[in-house]
Design a protein around this motif. Structure first.
Motif: not given
Length: 341
Positions: A91-103, A109-115
């Motif tokens: 069961f794979l959990s992945v963190k993302g949603g970061v841009k320029n090292r900040g949320p 950005n969330l779409r770009a992150s998960i893609d």
């Protein structure tokens, strides 16, 4: 084989997983990443230690590499390409949603992150749970959740998690759409009111807690006594609790106290810490990490370790009286470090 299991929360309430999860960050976010085969054997060992039909939670991140790149996901891509039968066992959990090292939890950005995550991960394994690495203070949590639900309905991932949220934010988020897991730091030297409130709220709402750094980033195992025990370039050297030998010498008192109890119990200090974290509730899943199969198996054994009420009382007494120098990150308040929003 370990026998203890847990059930995830939220929309994953039908998913049975190991009592302990496994974090992958240390496989790649390190000055000297471990060889592929060593990492592969470690992941396989974790999965194979579980009963049939029980999944191992693997925790990764879009930025788990020294260059803040997708090295961790690329490692997973190579693993699943070599062992495709393990895709359904994890069961794979992945963190993302970061841009320029900040949320940045805008829909764009969330779409770009998960893609980007799925592109690096490859076609064999789909992200099971996606979580913004931090709550974006510029966007109401309700809107952030709406953005995540939009992506979920597009089929980008199956479940939603949050990371380093406070109890109020978690409650508001869950009112929009069921949150499966909240990832927060929990260990004998990181257990304050915020952690307690999030754990209590998660229990009430049927949300799992993924308790990261349950071993105090390795310090509570007793393997780190001075700065010389941490390699140059290791991110821990930027954290206040690891910055000077004086601070580490002061904080060594809690390590000695915990070791005394683990000797009485007949387990390692690491296993004692993991068993204590697990004792905080059946919804609390310790999330240690290692690139070594032997260490992973040692950690997993803690899932079957039930501490007596007397042992728990001793550990709690140590936690309540310990005077820990340094904060969890960089000498900033939790708010300044974008935590507990």
């Amino acid at each position: 084989m370990v026998t203890a299991t847990a059930t995830l929360g939220g929309t994953a309430s039908s998913v049975k997983v190991g009592r302990l999860a496994h974090g992958l960050m240390n496989m790649t976010w390190t000055p000297t990443p471990a060889p592929d085969e060593q990492c592969f054997e470690a992941i396989k060992a974790a999965v194979d230690a579980l009963p049939p039909g029980v999944k191992m939670v693997l925790n990764s991140g879009e930025f788990y590499a020294q260059d803040w790149g997708t090295g961790n996901l690329q490692l997973l891509s190579r693993f699943y390409a070599k062992y495709p039968e393990y895709a359904e066992k994890t069961f794979l959990s992945v963190k993302g949603g970061v841009k320029n090292r900040g949320p940045d939890c805008s829909i764009e950005n969330l779409r770009a992150s998960i893609d980007n995550i799925q592109s690096a991960l490859g076609p064999i394994k789909k992200v099971d749970l996606f979580e913004p690495a931090r709550v974006d203070s510029r966007i109401p949590i309700e809107k952030q959740m709406e953005n995540l639900v939009t992506l979920l309905k597009e089929g980008k991932f199956d479940h939603i998690g949050l990371s380093e949220c406070n109890a109020d934010t978690l409650r508001r988020a869950h009112a929009v759409y069921p949150v499966t897991a909240a990832e927060i730091e929990v260990s004998p030297w990181s257990y304050d009111e915020n952690q307690k409130k999030v754990i209590e709220t998660s229990k009430e709402l049927g949300i799992s807690i993924m308790a990261y750094s349950p071993l105090g980033r390795g310090f509570l195992t007793g393997q780190i006594k001075s700065s010389s025990d941490i390699p140059d370039g290791d991110a821990r050297k930027t954290l206040t609790r690891f910055k000077t030998d004086e601070i580490m010498k002061h904080n060594w008192a809690i390590v000695e106290a915990l070791k005394a109890i683990s000797d009485q119990v007949g387990c390692t200090p690491a296993q004692l810490c993991l068993a204590w974290v697990a004792s905080l509730g059946p919804h609390v899943i310790p999330l240690p990490g290692s690139a070594k199969a032997s260490r992973i198996l040692e950690n997993l054994e803690a899932g079957d370790l039930e501490l007596s009420s007397a042992d728990l009382a001793k550990v709690n007494a140590i936690i309540e009286t310990a005077e820990i120098k340094g904060d969890r990150y960089y000498g900033l308040t939790d708010e300044e470090a974008h935590l507990w929003r």
